[in-house]
Design a protein around this motif. Structure first.
Motif, short mmCIF file in Angstrom:
data_model
loop_
_atom_site.label_atom_id
_atom_site.label_comp_id
_atom_site.label_asym_id
_atom_site.label_seq_id
_atom_site.Cartn_x
_atom_site.Cartn_y
_atom_site.Cartn_z
N ILE A 87 -8.15 69.78 -10.29
CA ILE A 87 -8.24 71.02 -11.06
C ILE A 87 -7.23 71.02 -12.19
CG2 ILE A 87 -6.72 72.18 -9.36
CD1 ILE A 87 -8.16 74.81 -10.06
N TRP A 88 -7.70 71.42 -13.38
CA TRP A 88 -6.88 71.69 -14.54
C TRP A 88 -6.93 73.19 -14.82
CZ3 TRP A 88 -4.33 68.00 -17.68
CH2 TRP A 88 -4.61 66.65 -17.39
N SER A 89 -6.31 73.64 -15.89
CA SER A 89 -6.30 75.07 -16.21
C SER A 89 -7.66 75.58 -16.66
CB SER A 89 -5.28 75.37 -17.31
OG SER A 89 -5.63 74.70 -18.51
N ASP A 90 -8.58 74.66 -17.01
CA ASP A 90 -9.87 75.10 -17.53
C ASP A 90 -11.08 74.53 -16.79
OD1 ASP A 90 -9.54 72.48 -18.34
OD2 ASP A 90 -10.24 72.80 -20.40
N HIS A 91 -10.86 73.70 -15.78
CA HIS A 91 -12.02 73.18 -15.03
C HIS A 91 -11.60 72.52 -13.72
CE1 HIS A 91 -10.80 69.35 -16.97
NE2 HIS A 91 -11.40 68.77 -15.95
N VAL A 92 -12.59 72.36 -12.87
CA VAL A 92 -12.48 71.55 -11.66
C VAL A 92 -13.32 70.30 -11.89
CG1 VAL A 92 -13.17 71.41 -9.22
CG2 VAL A 92 -12.05 73.47 -10.07
N TYR A 93 -12.84 69.15 -11.42
CA TYR A 93 -13.61 67.92 -11.60
C TYR A 93 -13.76 67.18 -10.28
CZ TYR A 93 -9.10 65.44 -11.49
OH TYR A 93 -7.88 64.94 -11.11
N ILE A 94 -14.81 66.38 -10.21
CA ILE A 94 -14.99 65.45 -9.10
C ILE A 94 -15.41 64.12 -9.70
CG2 ILE A 94 -17.33 66.39 -8.70
CD1 ILE A 94 -15.01 64.70 -6.07
N TYR A 95 -14.59 63.09 -9.49
CA TYR A 95 -14.81 61.79 -10.11
C TYR A 95 -14.83 60.66 -9.08
CZ TYR A 95 -13.51 63.67 -14.78
OH TYR A 95 -13.46 64.37 -15.95
N LEU A 96 -15.57 59.63 -9.42
CA LEU A 96 -15.39 58.32 -8.81
C LEU A 96 -14.44 57.60 -9.75
CD1 LEU A 96 -16.00 55.98 -6.88
CD2 LEU A 96 -18.07 55.51 -8.22
N ALA A 97 -13.30 57.17 -9.24
CA ALA A 97 -12.22 56.69 -10.09
C ALA A 97 -11.85 55.24 -9.83
CB ALA A 97 -10.98 57.57 -9.90
N VAL A 98 -11.68 54.51 -10.92
CA VAL A 98 -11.11 53.17 -10.89
C VAL A 98 -9.89 53.24 -11.80
CG1 VAL A 98 -11.47 50.72 -11.41
CG2 VAL A 98 -13.37 52.11 -10.55
N GLU A 99 -8.70 53.20 -11.20
CA GLU A 99 -7.49 53.46 -11.96
C GLU A 99 -6.68 52.20 -12.23
OE1 GLU A 99 -5.42 56.68 -10.05
OE2 GLU A 99 -7.09 58.07 -10.36
N LYS A 167 -17.70 67.90 -14.31
CA LYS A 167 -16.72 68.97 -14.49
C LYS A 167 -17.41 70.31 -14.27
CE LYS A 167 -14.47 68.92 -18.32
NZ LYS A 167 -14.10 68.73 -19.75
N LEU A 168 -16.72 71.20 -13.58
CA LEU A 168 -17.16 72.59 -13.46
C LEU A 168 -16.17 73.43 -14.28
CD1 LEU A 168 -17.95 72.84 -9.64
CD2 LEU A 168 -19.60 72.97 -11.51
N SER A 169 -16.60 73.91 -15.42
CA SER A 169 -15.70 74.65 -16.31
C SER A 169 -15.38 76.03 -15.77
CB SER A 169 -16.33 74.78 -17.70
OG SER A 169 -16.51 73.51 -18.30
N ARG A 170 -14.18 76.48 -16.06
CA ARG A 170 -13.78 77.84 -15.67
C ARG A 170 -14.83 78.83 -16.19
NH1 ARG A 170 -7.82 80.60 -16.78
NH2 ARG A 170 -8.19 82.49 -15.51
N GLY A 171 -15.25 79.74 -15.35
CA GLY A 171 -16.29 80.69 -15.73
C GLY A 171 -17.68 80.27 -15.29
N ASP A 172 -17.83 79.05 -14.80
CA ASP A 172 -19.12 78.57 -14.30
C ASP A 172 -19.61 79.51 -13.19
OD1 ASP A 172 -21.03 76.95 -12.58
OD2 ASP A 172 -20.64 75.47 -14.14
N ASP A 180 -19.71 76.23 -5.64
CA ASP A 180 -18.96 75.14 -6.25
C ASP A 180 -18.77 73.98 -5.28
OD1 ASP A 180 -17.38 77.23 -5.04
OD2 ASP A 180 -15.57 76.21 -5.72
N LEU A 181 -18.53 74.25 -4.02
CA LEU A 181 -18.35 73.17 -3.05
C LEU A 181 -19.65 72.40 -2.85
CD1 LEU A 181 -16.55 71.61 -1.15
CD2 LEU A 181 -17.00 73.32 0.62
N LEU A 182 -20.77 73.10 -2.85
CA LEU A 182 -22.07 72.44 -2.75
C LEU A 182 -22.29 71.51 -3.93
CD1 LEU A 182 -24.87 72.05 -1.48
CD2 LEU A 182 -25.63 74.08 -2.74
N ALA A 183 -21.94 71.98 -5.14
CA ALA A 183 -22.09 71.15 -6.33
C ALA A 183 -21.21 69.91 -6.23
CB ALA A 183 -21.72 71.96 -7.58
N ILE A 184 -19.99 70.07 -5.71
CA ILE A 184 -19.06 68.95 -5.56
C ILE A 184 -19.60 67.92 -4.59
CG2 ILE A 184 -16.79 68.35 -4.60
CD1 ILE A 184 -15.84 71.10 -5.83
N THR A 185 -20.12 68.35 -3.46
CA THR A 185 -20.64 67.41 -2.47
C THR A 185 -21.90 66.70 -2.99
OG1 THR A 185 -21.84 69.20 -1.34
CG2 THR A 185 -19.67 68.62 -0.49
#
Length: 199
Positions: A87-99, A167-172, A180-185
């Motif tokens: 989570i950032w100040s303007d959205h929640v994200y769910i990523y597959l990450a390769v760092e 990304k799920l933007s603030r206000g979605d 939101d949890l359903l969208a994330i899963t």
């Protein structure tokens, strides 16, 4: 699961105060999310673990974002492909990450697998995005071209990453309706075939 007031936590200036709110509000929600996410990941027969970011190295500046990572390694996640809910100040994200922590030891192997996953990536929903750094609040619409450019950058630049997801933007409306949890899963389910290629 997430509420509009959660985003305001990142407007709190004090490191101590913001960290206290992250621990008492956001981290609890990450733990709740893990209860829904881990069974999906464990369905493959592999045991996954949730790693909530602790920000232990921060001594002056408060974190601009925070996250929970999911990996099949009990000790950590940065050294392998993993899922990241943040989570950032303007959205929640769910990523597959390769760092970048996978480099340089596994760079060549990782690049080969990322290229192999290109077809699967092209079939992801049109609202998916790509980010090149989990510590910078910048993302772009995911496309085959953007994905290939990210792979090239990953192979050539030390401090580079590839994160794909949504990304799920603030206000979605999904925050207000509790979906939101359903969208994330659902995002994780979409990304799992790609994880299987790049793991």
């Amino acid at each position: 699961m997430f509420e509009d007031s959660d985003f305001n936590i990142f407007n709190v200036d004090s490191l101590e105060s913001r960290m206290q709110l992250i621990k008492t509000v956001i981290d609890l929600k990450f733990e709740l999310a893990a209860k829904a996410i881990l069974p999906i990941l464990n369905a493959s027969g592999q045991t996954w673990y949730a790693h909530v970011a602790k920000h232990l190295r921060r001594t002056t500046n408060a974190p601009d974002n925070t996250w929970v990572a999911f990996s099949p390694n009990k000790r950590g996640y940065k050294m392998m492909p993993h899922f990241e809910l943040g989570i950032w100040s303007d959205h929640v994200y769910i990523y597959l990450a390769v760092e970048e922590n996978m480099k340089p030891k596994h760079t060549v192997e990782a690049v080969e697998k990322l290229l192999t996953a290109q077809t699967a990536v092209s079939e992801l929903p049109s609202d998916f995005v790509i980010s090149l750094d989990h510590m910078v609040n910048v993302s772009h619409q995911l496309s085959v071209t953007a994905y290939r450019e990210a792979i090239t950058r990953f192979s050539e630049i030390k401090h580079s990453e590839i994160l794909i997801g949504m990304k799920l933007s603030r206000g979605d409306s999904r925050f207000e309706s509790g979906k939101d949890l359903l969208a994330i899963t659902e995002v994780i389910e979409n990304l799992l075939p790609i994880y299987e290629i790049i793991k």
